[in-house]
Design a protein around this motif. Sequence first.
Motif, PDB file in Angstrom:
ATOM      1  N   SER A   1       3.185  30.156   2.910  1.00  0.00           N
ATOM      2  CA  SER A   1       2.329  29.432   1.978  1.00  0.00           C
ATOM      3  C   SER A   1       0.873  29.609   2.395  1.00  0.00           C
ATOM      4  N   ASP A   2      -0.017  29.544   1.422  1.00  0.00           N
ATOM      5  CA  ASP A   2      -1.429  29.615   1.755  1.00  0.00           C
ATOM      6  C   ASP A   2      -2.063  28.255   1.510  1.00  0.00           C
ATOM      7  N   GLY A   3      -3.116  27.992   2.258  1.00  0.00           N
ATOM      8  CA  GLY A   3      -3.845  26.745   2.106  1.00  0.00           C
ATOM      9  C   GLY A   3      -4.411  26.270   3.423  1.00  0.00           C
ATOM     10  N   THR A   4      -5.384  25.377   3.327  1.00  0.00           N
ATOM     11  CA  THR A   4      -6.010  24.776   4.499  1.00  0.00           C
ATOM     12  C   THR A   4      -5.755  23.273   4.571  1.00  0.00           C
TER      13      THR A   4
ATOM     14  N   ARG B   1     -11.194  26.207   7.211  1.00  0.00           N
ATOM     15  CA  ARG B   1     -11.522  25.442   6.011  1.00  0.00           C
ATOM     16  C   ARG B   1     -12.404  26.188   5.020  1.00  0.00           C
ATOM     17  N   ASP B   2     -13.198  27.144   5.498  1.00  0.00           N
ATOM     18  CA  ASP B   2     -14.109  27.858   4.600  1.00  0.00           C
ATOM     19  C   ASP B   2     -13.522  29.162   4.055  1.00  0.00           C
ATOM     20  N   GLU B   3     -12.259  29.439   4.363  1.00  0.00           N
ATOM     21  CA  GLU B   3     -11.608  30.648   3.852  1.00  0.00           C
ATOM     22  C   GLU B   3     -11.135  30.434   2.410  1.00  0.00           C
ATOM     23  N   GLU B   4     -11.295  31.450   1.568  1.00  0.00           N
ATOM     24  CA  GLU B   4     -10.791  31.376   0.195  1.00  0.00           C
ATOM     25  C   GLU B   4      -9.287  31.602   0.143  1.00  0.00           C
ATOM     26  N   TYR B   5      -8.758  32.299   1.146  1.00  0.00           N
ATOM     27  CA  TYR B   5      -7.318  32.532   1.238  1.00  0.00           C
ATOM     28  C   TYR B   5      -6.947  32.519   2.712  1.00  0.00           C
ATOM     29  N   SER B   6      -5.991  31.669   3.080  1.00  0.00           N
ATOM     30  CA  SER B   6      -5.562  31.593   4.473  1.00  0.00           C
ATOM     31  C   SER B   6      -4.090  31.205   4.550  1.00  0.00           C
ATOM     32  N   THR B   7      -3.358  31.910   5.414  1.00  0.00           N
ATOM     33  CA  THR B   7      -1.970  31.546   5.712  1.00  0.00           C
ATOM     34  C   THR B   7      -1.827  31.109   7.173  1.00  0.00           C
ATOM     35  N   GLU B   8      -2.968  30.915   7.848  1.00  0.00           N
ATOM     36  CA  GLU B   8      -2.952  30.567   9.276  1.00  0.00           C
ATOM     37  C   GLU B   8      -2.133  29.307   9.554  1.00  0.00           C
ATOM     38  N   MET B   9      -2.346  28.251   8.788  1.00  0.00           N
ATOM     39  CA  MET B   9      -1.606  27.017   9.050  1.00  0.00           C
ATOM     40  C   MET B   9      -0.120  27.221   8.789  1.00  0.00           C
ATOM     41  N   SER B  10       0.210  27.988   7.775  1.00  0.00           N
ATOM     42  CA  SER B  10       1.604  28.237   7.419  1.00  0.00           C
ATOM     43  C   SER B  10       2.382  28.893   8.557  1.00  0.00           C
TER      44      SER B  10
ATOM     45  N   ASN C   1       5.064  17.875   1.222  1.00  0.00           N
ATOM     46  CA  ASN C   1       5.071  19.267   1.705  1.00  0.00           C
ATOM     47  C   ASN C   1       4.384  20.253   0.770  1.00  0.00           C
ATOM     48  N   LEU C   2       3.166  19.939   0.343  1.00  0.00           N
ATOM     49  CA  LEU C   2       2.389  20.828  -0.514  1.00  0.00           C
ATOM     50  C   LEU C   2       1.151  21.328   0.208  1.00  0.00           C
ATOM     51  N   MET C   3       0.846  22.597  -0.005  1.00  0.00           N
ATOM     52  CA  MET C   3      -0.353  23.214   0.568  1.00  0.00           C
ATOM     53  C   MET C   3      -1.396  23.366  -0.532  1.00  0.00           C
ATOM     54  N   SER C   4      -2.663  23.174  -0.162  1.00  0.00           N
ATOM     55  CA  SER C   4      -3.780  23.381  -1.068  1.00  0.00           C
ATOM     56  C   SER C   4      -5.001  23.734  -0.217  1.00  0.00           C
ATOM     57  N   TYR C   5      -6.152  23.718  -0.828  1.00  0.00           N
ATOM     58  CA  TYR C   5      -7.384  24.059  -0.124  1.00  0.00           C
ATOM     59  C   TYR C   5      -8.360  22.896  -0.151  1.00  0.00           C
TER      60      TYR C   5
ATOM     61  N   GLY D   1       0.798  -1.223   0.000  1.00  0.00           N
ATOM     62  CA  GLY D   1       0.000   0.000   0.000  1.00  0.00           C
ATOM     63  C   GLY D   1       0.830   1.273   0.000  1.00  0.00           C
ATOM     64  N   ILE D   2       0.197   2.360  -0.441  1.00  0.00           N
ATOM     65  CA  ILE D   2       0.770   3.703  -0.349  1.00  0.00           C
ATOM     66  C   ILE D   2      -0.134   4.476   0.610  1.00  0.00           C
ATOM     67  N   TYR D   3       0.460   5.060   1.617  1.00  0.00           N
ATOM     68  CA  TYR D   3      -0.272   5.803   2.632  1.00  0.00           C
ATOM     69  C   TYR D   3       0.017   7.287   2.458  1.00  0.00           C
ATOM     70  N   HIS D   4      -1.023   8.114   2.522  1.00  0.00           N
ATOM     71  CA  HIS D   4      -0.903   9.560   2.356  1.00  0.00           C
ATOM     72  C   HIS D   4      -1.233  10.213   3.692  1.00  0.00           C
ATOM     73  N   TYR D   5      -0.401  11.148   4.114  1.00  0.00           N
ATOM     74  CA  TYR D   5      -0.613  11.813   5.397  1.00  0.00           C
ATOM     75  C   TYR D   5      -0.862  13.296   5.157  1.00  0.00           C
ATOM     76  N   TYR D   6      -1.998  13.782   5.656  1.00  0.00           N
ATOM     77  CA  TYR D   6      -2.422  15.171   5.489  1.00  0.00           C
ATOM     78  C   TYR D   6      -2.711  15.802   6.845  1.00  0.00           C
ATOM     79  N   VAL D   7      -2.579  17.119   6.906  1.00  0.00           N
ATOM     80  CA  VAL D   7      -3.049  17.905   8.039  1.00  0.00           C
ATOM     81  C   VAL D   7      -4.050  18.908   7.477  1.00  0.00           C
ATOM     82  N   HIS D   8      -5.250  18.937   8.071  1.00  0.00           N
ATOM     83  CA  HIS D   8      -6.319  19.813   7.597  1.00  0.00           C
ATOM     84  C   HIS D   8      -6.569  20.915   8.619  1.00  0.00           C
ATOM     85  N   ASP D   9      -6.549  22.142   8.145  1.00  0.00           N
ATOM     86  CA  ASP D   9      -6.861  23.303   8.994  1.00  0.00           C
ATOM     87  C   ASP D   9      -8.381  23.448   9.040  1.00  0.00           C
TER      88      ASP D   9
END
Length: 127
Positions: free
Chosen positions: A92-95, A59-68, A113-117, A47-55
Amino acid sequence: DDNYHIYFSEETYYDYDFDGTLADLDLDDTDSYGPETITIHTLNSDGIYHYYVHDYSNRDEEYSTEMSYSNAQVRVYRGKTLLQKFNVPTNSDGTLWHVFDYDAASDTIIPINLMSYEYSPSNVGEN
């Protein structure tokens, strides 16, 4: 492909074919700065396992640098041995932070190490 998604709404992944728990969200800290812990009890050897952190908070912001600017950090252990440490990308911006992938067949941690929404917690890792 099987998709095992562990998060606040599904803290345990139980496999009835395996007749056991594959993974648990051991600690979900909702009112401070962690740590949060996940335990993988059984790995699918190919298997391939993917690890994410979600802000979740932003989550409902169109632009956020809070997690960064949160100083978030992910530490990967095997037993008590620290294998790798990841710091949230700064400026970086993203949730949604895609931290790393783990290839169980080769026992390799692949830094992403990629940020997205992403708005919906249940959709994390779906795209």
